[in-house]
Design a protein around this motif. Structure first.
Motif, PDB file in Angstrom:
ATOM      1  N   GLN A   1       0.830  -1.173   0.000  1.00 19.58           N
ATOM      2  CA  GLN A   1       0.000   0.000   0.000  1.00 19.58           C
ATOM      3  C   GLN A   1       0.877   1.240   0.000  1.00 19.58           C
ATOM      4  N   GLU A   2       0.414   2.219  -0.723  1.00 21.07           N
ATOM      5  CA  GLU A   2       1.139   3.486  -0.786  1.00 21.07           C
ATOM      6  C   GLU A   2       0.173   4.649  -0.658  1.00 21.07           C
ATOM      7  N   ILE A   3       0.727   5.766  -0.224  1.00 25.07           N
ATOM      8  CA  ILE A   3       0.001   7.029  -0.167  1.00 25.07           C
ATOM      9  C   ILE A   3       0.661   7.962  -1.173  1.00 25.07           C
ATOM     10  N   ARG A   4      -0.155   8.562  -2.021  1.00 25.12           N
ATOM     11  CA  ARG A   4       0.327   9.551  -2.993  1.00 25.12           C
ATOM     12  C   ARG A   4      -0.042  10.920  -2.463  1.00 25.12           C
ATOM     13  N   ALA A   5       0.950  11.796  -2.391  1.00 31.66           N
ATOM     14  CA  ALA A   5       0.714  13.158  -1.908  1.00 31.66           C
ATOM     15  C   ALA A   5       1.241  14.147  -2.937  1.00 31.66           C
ATOM     16  N   VAL A   6       0.464  15.169  -3.198  1.00 32.37           N
ATOM     17  CA  VAL A   6       0.910  16.279  -4.043  1.00 32.37           C
ATOM     18  C   VAL A   6       1.013  17.488  -3.113  1.00 32.37           C
ATOM     19  N   ILE A   7       2.231  18.028  -3.031  1.00 29.79           N
ATOM     20  CA  ILE A   7       2.533  19.088  -2.069  1.00 29.79           C
ATOM     21  C   ILE A   7       2.999  20.334  -2.820  1.00 29.79           C
ATOM     22  N   ARG A   8       2.383  21.481  -2.496  1.00 24.33           N
ATOM     23  CA  ARG A   8       2.791  22.739  -3.126  1.00 24.33           C
ATOM     24  C   ARG A   8       3.591  23.545  -2.115  1.00 24.33           C
ATOM     25  N   GLY A   9       4.742  24.004  -2.558  1.00 26.59           N
ATOM     26  CA  GLY A   9       5.612  24.802  -1.707  1.00 26.59           C
ATOM     27  C   GLY A   9       6.998  24.867  -2.327  1.00 26.59           C
ATOM     28  N   ASP A  10       7.953  25.347  -1.574  1.00 25.42           N
ATOM     29  CA  ASP A  10       9.331  25.458  -2.024  1.00 25.42           C
ATOM     30  C   ASP A  10       9.955  24.059  -2.106  1.00 25.42           C
ATOM     31  N   GLY A  11      10.343  23.649  -3.312  1.00 24.80           N
ATOM     32  CA  GLY A  11      10.862  22.301  -3.545  1.00 24.80           C
ATOM     33  C   GLY A  11      11.986  21.875  -2.612  1.00 24.80           C
ATOM     34  N   PRO A  12      13.078  22.640  -2.506  1.00 21.68           N
ATOM     35  CA  PRO A  12      14.166  22.241  -1.602  1.00 21.68           C
ATOM     36  C   PRO A  12      13.716  22.161  -0.142  1.00 21.68           C
ATOM     37  N   ALA A  13      12.836  23.041   0.277  1.00 13.72           N
ATOM     38  CA  ALA A  13      12.337  23.007   1.655  1.00 13.72           C
ATOM     39  C   ALA A  13      11.483  21.764   1.887  1.00 13.72           C
ATOM     40  N   ILE A  14      10.700  21.392   0.886  1.00 10.61           N
ATOM     41  CA  ILE A  14       9.885  20.180   1.006  1.00 10.61           C
ATOM     42  C   ILE A  14      10.794  18.954   1.104  1.00 10.61           C
ATOM     43  N   LEU A  25       7.258   9.387   8.748  1.00  9.10           N
ATOM     44  CA  LEU A  25       6.607   9.117   7.473  1.00  9.10           C
ATOM     45  C   LEU A  25       7.206   7.955   6.702  1.00  9.10           C
ATOM     46  N   GLY A  26       8.427   7.598   7.023  1.00 13.68           N
ATOM     47  CA  GLY A  26       9.157   6.667   6.175  1.00 13.68           C
ATOM     48  C   GLY A  26       9.750   7.451   5.019  1.00 13.68           C
ATOM     49  N   PRO A  27      10.525   6.794   4.184  1.00 13.08           N
ATOM     50  CA  PRO A  27      11.133   7.517   3.068  1.00 13.08           C
ATOM     51  C   PRO A  27      10.089   7.950   2.038  1.00 13.08           C
ATOM     52  N   ALA A  28      10.283   9.139   1.492  1.00 13.44           N
ATOM     53  CA  ALA A  28       9.402   9.664   0.451  1.00 13.44           C
ATOM     54  C   ALA A  28      10.080   9.483  -0.893  1.00 13.44           C
ATOM     55  N   ARG A  29       9.321   9.028  -1.879  1.00 14.50           N
ATOM     56  CA  ARG A  29       9.833   8.890  -3.247  1.00 14.50           C
ATOM     57  C   ARG A  29       9.273  10.014  -4.102  1.00 14.50           C
ATOM     58  N   TYR A  30      10.156  10.822  -4.661  1.00 16.42           N
ATOM     59  CA  TYR A  30       9.736  11.910  -5.543  1.00 16.42           C
ATOM     60  C   TYR A  30       9.372  11.319  -6.902  1.00 16.42           C
ATOM     61  N   GLU A  31       8.222  11.710  -7.448  1.00 18.40           N
ATOM     62  CA  GLU A  31       7.774  11.181  -8.739  1.00 18.40           C
ATOM     63  C   GLU A  31       7.648  12.230  -9.826  1.00 18.40           C
ATOM     64  N   GLY A  32       7.869  13.484  -9.508  1.00 22.69           N
ATOM     65  CA  GLY A  32       7.753  14.522 -10.522  1.00 22.69           C
ATOM     66  C   GLY A  32       6.834  15.631 -10.056  1.00 22.69           C
ATOM     67  N   SER A  33       6.427  16.445 -11.010  1.00 19.28           N
ATOM     68  CA  SER A  33       5.560  17.566 -10.653  1.00 19.28           C
ATOM     69  C   SER A  33       4.211  17.435 -11.350  1.00 19.28           C
ATOM     70  N   ALA A  34       3.233  18.076 -10.769  1.00 12.52           N
ATOM     71  CA  ALA A  34       1.876  18.122 -11.303  1.00 12.52           C
ATOM     72  C   ALA A  34       1.423  19.574 -11.205  1.00 12.52           C
ATOM     73  N   PRO A  35       0.311  19.927 -11.845  1.00 13.69           N
ATOM     74  CA  PRO A  35      -0.162  21.309 -11.739  1.00 13.69           C
ATOM     75  C   PRO A  35      -0.356  21.765 -10.290  1.00 13.69           C
ATOM     76  N   GLY A  36      -0.673  20.839  -9.383  1.00 14.97           N
ATOM     77  CA  GLY A  36      -0.915  21.201  -7.993  1.00 14.97           C
ATOM     78  C   GLY A  36       0.309  21.200  -7.108  1.00 14.97           C
ATOM     79  N   GLY A  37       1.461  20.763  -7.619  1.00 12.21           N
ATOM     80  CA  GLY A  37       2.662  20.729  -6.794  1.00 12.21           C
ATOM     81  C   GLY A  37       3.570  19.567  -7.131  1.00 12.21           C
ATOM     82  N   LEU A  38       4.352  19.135  -6.159  1.00  9.89           N
ATOM     83  CA  LEU A  38       5.315  18.061  -6.336  1.00  9.89           C
ATOM     84  C   LEU A  38       4.704  16.750  -5.846  1.00  9.89           C
ATOM     85  N   ILE A  39       4.915  15.680  -6.611  1.00 10.97           N
ATOM     86  CA  ILE A  39       4.303  14.384  -6.312  1.00 10.97           C
ATOM     87  C   ILE A  39       5.289  13.509  -5.546  1.00 10.97           C
ATOM     88  N   TYR A  40       4.822  12.967  -4.429  1.00  7.59           N
ATOM     89  CA  TYR A  40       5.618  12.042  -3.615  1.00  7.59           C
ATOM     90  C   TYR A  40       4.787  10.813  -3.305  1.00  7.59           C
TER      91      TYR A  40
END
Length: 93
Positions: A1-14, A25-40
């Motif tokens: 099971q996974e949780i997909r989160a799209v987060i908007r904010g300063d990329g390096p700070a995120i 949270l456990g390790p986050a895997r970056y998957e790219g960007s979407a119109p709403g923010g960065l996908i993890y």
């Protein structure tokens, strides 16, 4: 099971904030960007219900002032589990 989160904010700070919160949270895997923010993607630890991980993601995002534009649960299908275990990529026959 996974949780997909799209987060908007300063990329390096995120990135730094997610590393700092990895113990919750456990390790986050970056998957790219979407119109709403960065996908993890976050893996739900064995023995943990997905809503517990989702709530932890929500709390970290709000504590740091990030906009959480999407939070969704992805359950693996039996086919994807089989393909992972057998080493056959999706789409191969």
């Amino acid at each position: 099971q996974e949780i997909r989160a799209v987060i908007r904010g300063d990329g390096p700070a995120i990135e730094q904030g997610l590393r700092d919160a990895a113990d919750r949270l456990g390790p986050a895997r970056y998957e790219g960007s979407a119109p709403g923010g960065l996908i993890y993607r976050f893996s739900v630890p064995p023995g943990t219900e997905s809503h517990v991980t989702a709530e932890a993601i929500f709390r970290v995002a709000t504590d740091r002032g990030w906009a959480l534009t999407e939070l969704s649960h992805d359950a693996a299908s039996l086919e994807s589990i089989f393909r992972t275990l057998t080493g056959n990529p999706v789409g191969s026959a």
